[in-house]
Design an enzyme around this catalytic site. Structure first.
Site, PDB file in Angstrom:
ATOM      1  N   ASP A 220      15.601  -1.308   3.707  1.00  0.00           N
ATOM      2  CA  ASP A 220      16.825  -0.517   3.858  1.00  0.00           C
ATOM      3  C   ASP A 220      17.057   0.364   2.628  1.00  0.00           C
ATOM      4  OD1 ASP A 220      17.241  -1.917   6.256  1.00  0.00           O
ATOM      5  OD2 ASP A 220      18.336  -3.497   5.203  1.00  0.00           O
TER       6      ASP A 220
ATOM      7  N   GLU B 217       0.812  -1.220   0.000  1.00  0.00           N
ATOM      8  CA  GLU B 217       0.000   0.000   0.000  1.00  0.00           C
ATOM      9  C   GLU B 217       0.840   1.261   0.000  1.00  0.00           C
ATOM     10  OE1 GLU B 217      -2.820  -0.126   3.168  1.00  0.00           O
ATOM     11  OE2 GLU B 217      -3.545  -2.126   2.634  1.00  0.00           O
TER      12      GLU B 217
END
Length: 321
Positions: free
Chosen positions: A264, A236
């Site tokens: 990351d 989302e």
């Protein structure tokens, strides 16, 4: 002339050992070896995007410790390592077995007695904060040992004393500690954090937050005084709360070759664009594009270029001729 460091990160980097795709750990006769660790992943991703990045840690003075440093430096990251006696300390490792559904991908950690567990702030080159812009670490590091937790807190305080903007990715790992222990440790660090990255699932499970991502961002900013809260929501997309305003960003579609390190890469893209003077909305877009590219690359590291990120944002694809 004093050299300005854009970004300093601190944390453990392990060696990732993976059998060829489709093979099992219990039967393989070969393992691919790569470096991987949340904070060094961010440093590498940011360095690949033009940031002057440094990574602080503790490693055994051994061939495996030097191998990690060599790999990070090959991507342009400067390293500030405290070298430990290899007797009694080691490099942590993790084994990654890729598998499609219904088997899925499995991760096995082997990080007991890793050198990072005995780290102290006094042995690290904290003078780097005198010329640094941002400092980044994650919720993985304080889970490793009492010493690592204490050093994380100390570095956050030191960075703040030098006027460095500090960011923290919650990065909860259930294989390291319980939600209750993690919540207590995280919240003790929050007063020394300016920008928080948190997956919505961890905000609910670990921080006991309720509501949707917007509610979570506002609640955390109100309760702890964060300047910026970035909430990631998987497929989302993500949103960021800064200066009282919410910005949202969807995901860029990508073929997933290796999802490890996607979060990351997102953080690296966000910090790189902010360091380049970009606003929060544009940094979110840059982060999402960087994360999408990472999914197409094997290993933990976002081996990408600024030009590739801009192509994703511009909707360009196909064969690069």
């Amino acid at each position: 002339m004093v050299r300005v460091t854009d970004l300093v990160t601190f944390g453990e980097t392990m060696l990732r050992l993976s059998p060829p795709r489709g093979e099992r750990l219990e039967t393989t006769r070969e393992l691919g070896v790569q470096a991987g660790g949340a904070e060094s992943n961010v440093a590498v991703g940011a360095a690949r995007l033009g940031v002057d990045a440094a990574w602080l840690s503790r490693l055994p003075d051994s061939p495996l410790g030097r191998r990690i440093v060599s790999e990070l430096r090959s991507h342009g990251v400067r390293t500030g390592v405290s070298w430990a006696d290899p007797e009694g300390t080691r490099v942590g490792t993790y084994y990654l077995e890729h598998g499609g559904e219904p088997r899925g991908t499995n991760v096995i950690y082997d990080r007991a007695d890793a050198a990072i567990t005995g780290v102290s702030a006094g042995e690290l080159p904290t003078g780097v904060f005198e010329s640094a812009d941002r400092f980044h670490t994650t919720g993985i590091t304080p889970a490793l040992s009492a010493e690592a937790a204490e050093t994380t807190a100390s570095l956050l305080e030191t960075a703040g004393e030098h006027g460095v903007t500090r960011s923290f990715d919650l990065n909860y790992r259930a294989k390291l500690w319980s939600p209750e222990a993690a919540k207590s440790a995280y919240e003790s660090l929050f007063p020394d954090i300016d920008t928080l990255f948190v997956p919505v699932r961890d905000a609910r499970r670990v921080l006991d937050r309720e509501g949707d991502a917007v509610d979570i961002a506002h609640g955390l900013a109100t309760d702890f005084g964060f300047e910026t809260v970035v909430v990631t929501r998987g497929p989302e997309g993500a949103l960021a709360l800064a200066d009282g305003s919410v910005r949202e960003q969807g995901v860029f579609e990508a073929d997933t070759f290796d999802a490890i390190g996607t979060g990351d890469a997102f953080v690296a893209g966000f910090l790189a664009h902010r360091l380049d003077g970009g606003d929060v909305a544009d940094a979110l877009e840059y982060a999402a594009a960087t994360a999408a590219l990472k999914r197409t690359v094997d290993g933990d590291l976002a081996v990408v270029t600024p030009a590739e990120v801009e192509r994703v944002i511009g909707g360009e694809g196909g064969i690069d001729r």
